[in-house]
Design a protein around this motif. Structure first.
Motif, mmCIF file in Angstrom:
data_model
loop_
_atom_site.group_PDB
_atom_site.id
_atom_site.type_symbol
_atom_site.label_atom_id
_atom_site.label_comp_id
_atom_site.label_asym_id
_atom_site.label_seq_id
_atom_site.Cartn_x
_atom_site.Cartn_y
_atom_site.Cartn_z
ATOM 1 N N GLY A 190 0.814 -1.207 0.000
ATOM 2 C CA GLY A 190 0.000 0.000 0.000
ATOM 3 C C GLY A 190 0.847 1.256 0.000
ATOM 4 O O GLY A 190 2.005 1.245 -0.419
ATOM 5 N N ASP A 191 0.256 2.338 0.496
ATOM 6 C CA ASP A 191 0.913 3.639 0.587
ATOM 7 C C ASP A 191 1.794 3.647 1.831
ATOM 8 O O ASP A 191 1.313 3.445 2.953
ATOM 9 C CB ASP A 191 -0.162 4.732 0.678
ATOM 10 N N LYS A 192 3.088 3.912 1.652
ATOM 11 C CA LYS A 192 4.021 3.835 2.778
ATOM 12 C C LYS A 192 3.637 4.772 3.918
ATOM 13 O O LYS A 192 3.999 4.525 5.080
ATOM 14 C CB LYS A 192 5.449 4.120 2.311
ATOM 15 N N ARG A 193 2.882 5.822 3.633
ATOM 16 C CA ARG A 193 2.490 6.760 4.692
ATOM 17 C C ARG A 193 1.479 6.147 5.655
ATOM 18 O O ARG A 193 1.315 6.628 6.779
ATOM 19 C CB ARG A 193 1.976 8.048 4.064
ATOM 20 N N SER A 194 0.825 5.060 5.221
ATOM 21 C CA SER A 194 -0.088 4.365 6.124
ATOM 22 C C SER A 194 0.664 3.744 7.298
ATOM 23 O O SER A 194 0.139 3.648 8.410
ATOM 24 C CB SER A 194 -0.872 3.292 5.367
ATOM 25 N N ASP A 195 1.903 3.298 7.054
ATOM 26 C CA ASP A 195 2.732 2.786 8.152
ATOM 27 C C ASP A 195 2.922 3.860 9.223
ATOM 28 O O ASP A 195 2.950 3.558 10.426
ATOM 29 C CB ASP A 195 4.102 2.354 7.618
ATOM 30 N N LEU A 196 3.067 5.125 8.804
ATOM 31 C CA LEU A 196 3.301 6.199 9.761
ATOM 32 C C LEU A 196 2.029 6.517 10.546
ATOM 33 O O LEU A 196 2.083 6.789 11.752
ATOM 34 C CB LEU A 196 3.806 7.443 9.035
ATOM 35 N N GLY A 197 0.879 6.481 9.864
ATOM 36 C CA GLY A 197 -0.374 6.706 10.576
ATOM 37 C C GLY A 197 -0.621 5.651 11.633
ATOM 38 O O GLY A 197 -1.043 5.956 12.758
ATOM 39 N N ARG A 198 -0.337 4.405 11.287
ATOM 40 C CA ARG A 198 -0.530 3.325 12.263
ATOM 41 C C ARG A 198 0.487 3.431 13.397
ATOM 42 O O ARG A 198 0.159 3.168 14.558
ATOM 43 C CB ARG A 198 -0.418 1.969 11.573
ATOM 44 N N LEU A 199 1.714 3.827 13.073
ATOM 45 C CA LEU A 199 2.733 4.010 14.108
ATOM 46 C C LEU A 199 2.294 5.069 15.109
ATOM 47 O O LEU A 199 2.484 4.906 16.323
ATOM 48 C CB LEU A 199 4.063 4.403 13.465
ATOM 49 N N ALA A 200 1.704 6.165 14.635
ATOM 50 C CA ALA A 200 1.233 7.218 15.548
ATOM 51 C C ALA A 200 0.193 6.674 16.522
ATOM 52 O O ALA A 200 0.158 7.064 17.694
ATOM 53 C CB ALA A 200 0.659 8.380 14.750
ATOM 54 N N VAL A 201 -0.660 5.753 16.050
ATOM 55 C CA VAL A 201 -1.642 5.126 16.932
ATOM 56 C C VAL A 201 -0.948 4.236 17.950
ATOM 57 O O VAL A 201 -1.244 4.276 19.149
ATOM 58 C CB VAL A 201 -2.669 4.320 16.111
ATOM 59 N N ARG A 202 0.010 3.428 17.493
ATOM 60 C CA ARG A 202 0.695 2.502 18.400
ATOM 61 C C ARG A 202 1.563 3.231 19.426
ATOM 62 O O ARG A 202 1.792 2.721 20.522
ATOM 63 C CB ARG A 202 1.553 1.526 17.592
ATOM 64 N N LEU A 203 2.035 4.427 19.091
ATOM 65 C CA LEU A 203 2.803 5.226 20.051
ATOM 66 C C LEU A 203 1.897 6.047 20.951
ATOM 67 O O LEU A 203 2.387 6.801 21.809
ATOM 68 C CB LEU A 203 3.770 6.155 19.308
ATOM 69 N N GLU A 204 0.572 5.930 20.757
ATOM 70 C CA GLU A 204 -0.434 6.618 21.572
ATOM 71 C C GLU A 204 -0.258 8.133 21.520
ATOM 72 O O GLU A 204 -0.409 8.840 22.530
ATOM 73 C CB GLU A 204 -0.399 6.113 23.021
ATOM 74 N N LEU A 205 0.026 8.646 20.320
ATOM 75 C CA LEU A 205 0.208 10.081 20.142
ATOM 76 C C LEU A 205 -1.143 10.777 20.034
ATOM 77 O O LEU A 205 -2.103 10.224 19.505
ATOM 78 C CB LEU A 205 1.029 10.359 18.889
ATOM 79 N N ASP A 206 -1.206 12.015 20.529
ATOM 80 C CA ASP A 206 -2.434 12.803 20.406
ATOM 81 C C ASP A 206 -2.577 13.421 19.025
ATOM 82 O O ASP A 206 -3.641 13.914 18.663
ATOM 83 C CB ASP A 206 -2.476 13.896 21.480
ATOM 84 N N ASP A 207 -1.495 13.434 18.252
ATOM 85 C CA ASP A 207 -1.542 13.770 16.835
ATOM 86 C C ASP A 207 -0.295 13.165 16.196
ATOM 87 O O ASP A 207 0.685 12.870 16.890
ATOM 88 C CB ASP A 207 -1.623 15.289 16.598
ATOM 89 N N PRO A 208 -0.319 12.945 14.885
ATOM 90 C CA PRO A 208 0.777 12.196 14.265
ATOM 91 C C PRO A 208 1.998 13.022 13.881
ATOM 92 O O PRO A 208 2.893 12.494 13.214
ATOM 93 C CB PRO A 208 0.101 11.610 13.016
ATOM 94 N N THR A 209 2.059 14.272 14.296
ATOM 95 C CA THR A 209 3.149 15.146 13.867
ATOM 96 C C THR A 209 4.546 14.546 14.099
ATOM 97 O O THR A 209 5.404 14.619 13.212
ATOM 98 C CB THR A 209 3.041 16.520 14.542
#
Length: 270
Positions: A190-209
Motif C-alpha cells: 500500500g501507501d508507505k504513509r499508512s505505516d506512519l499513521g498506524r505508528l502514531a496510533v501505536r505510540l499513543e500520540l495525540d496527533d501524528p506530527t
C-alpha cells in the motif's frame, strides 16, 4: 528445515506477549522461533512477507519452515540475538530499516496472502472502512466521513511493502548495531504513509506530527495523508480491538479529532 514440524519441543520456552498467537523460543543446534496462530490467513501472510523480505535482503528474520493450514497454523523463523530498541531512540533507529522495506514494490494492494487483493489503494481503504463500520455501527458516521476523504483524494499510489504493525518491541537491535523488524503477520502492499499513521496510533500520540520525521516531506500531500491514515487506524482500533482499554482510547481520540475539526470550521466561518 529438518526437525521442525510445528510441534512444541519439551525444551521450548514460551515468549508470548499478550497476543492471540503463541510464540516459543526453541534451543538446539539451530535455535529458532516457533509461532502458532489463531488465524491461518495471518500465518500465510507472515510467511509470504518473510519470503519477500529475504528476496530483497531486507532487515527481518529468515523463514525456516511453515505450514499455515495445519491445526494450529505455524511458522518457524530464525532466532535473533537482539534486543528491542529503547523507546527514546525508536524513531531514529527505525528510519533506515523502514526505508529499506518501503523500497520493496508490491504487485497489488492489501495483504500479501490469505485475503482479498485490491486493484487500487482507495478500493482497499473503502473495504477496510466498510469492515470497521459493520463491526461497530455506532461509528458509521465517522467511517462515512473518512470514506469521503478517501474519495476526494486522487489515487495515484504505487504499492510498496508495509509492515503495518510498527510499535516498540517490533524493532530490534543486534549487538553489531543492525536494526531488524519482526512480526510481519499484518504486512500489506500500500501507501508507505499508512505505516506512519498506524505508528502514531501505536505510540499513543495525540496527533501524528512526530512521526512525520520519517516521511518524505517533498510531497505536499504527505501531512494530510498521514493524518487521514491516523484517523483510519484509530477507527480500526475503536471498532475491532479486543482490548477495551485500546478500544476506548481510540474512540476518545476520534471524538477529540472531530471536536477540534468542528471548532476550526466554526472559527473559519465567523
Amino acid at each position: 528445515m529438518n526437525g521442525i514440524d510445528g510441534r512444541v519441543p519439551l525444551s521450548a520456552r514460551e515468549i508470548t506477549t499478550g497476543q492471540a498467537n503463541h510464540v516459543w523460543s526453541v534451543d538446539g543446534p539451530t535455535p529458532y522461533i516457533l509461532k502458532h496462530y489463531s488465524d491461518p490467513s495471518r500465518a500465510a501472510n507472515e510467511a509470504a512477507a518473510l519470503r519477500l523480505l529475504a528476496t530483497h535482503r531486507a532487515p527481518a528474520p529468515q523463514l525456516l519452515a511453515t505450514s499455515p493450514y495445519d491445526t494450529p497454523p505455524w511458522i518457524a523463523q530464525t532466532a535473533l540475538r537482539a534486543n528491542p530498541v529503547p523507546a527514546d531512540n525508536y524513531l531514529e533507529d527505525l528510519t533506515e530499516p523502514l526505508a529499506a522495506v518501503h523500497r520493496i514494490p508490491g504487485t497489488h494492494f492489501g495483504r500479501l496472502a490469505g485475503a482479498r487483493q485490491h486493484r487500487s489503494w482507495s478500493d482497499y481503504l473503502h473495504d477496510r472502512l466498510h469492515a470497521y463500520a459493520t463491526a461497530a455501527p455506532t461509528l458509521r458516521a465517522t467511517a462515512q466521513l473518512l470514506h469521503q476523504e478517501v474519495e476526494a483524494d486522487e489515487d495515484s499510489i504505487q504499492p510498496v511493502l508495509l509492515h503495518h504493525d510498527l510499535r516498540p518491541g517490533h524493532l530490534l537491535r543486534e549487538p553489531a548495531g543492525s536494526r531488524l523488524l519482526v512480526d510481519w503477520e499484518l504486512a500489506i502492499f500500500g501507501d508507505k504513509r499508512s505505516d506512519l499513521g498506524r505508528l502514531a496510533v501505536r505510540l499513543e500520540l495525540d496527533d501524528p506530527t512526530p512521526v512525520l520525521a520519517l516521511a518524505d516531506r517533498s510531497d505536499p500531500t504527505t501531512e494530510s495523508r498521514v493524518h487521514l491514515y491516523w484517523h483510519i487506524h484509530l477507527l480500526a482500533d475503536a471498532a475491532l480491538s479486543r482490548d477495551p482499554v485500546v478500544r476506548n482510547r481510540a474512540a476518545k481520540r476520534l471524538t477529540a479529532c472531530a471536536t477540534g475539526q468542528s471548532r476550526d470550521r466554526d472559527a473559519f466561518t465567523t
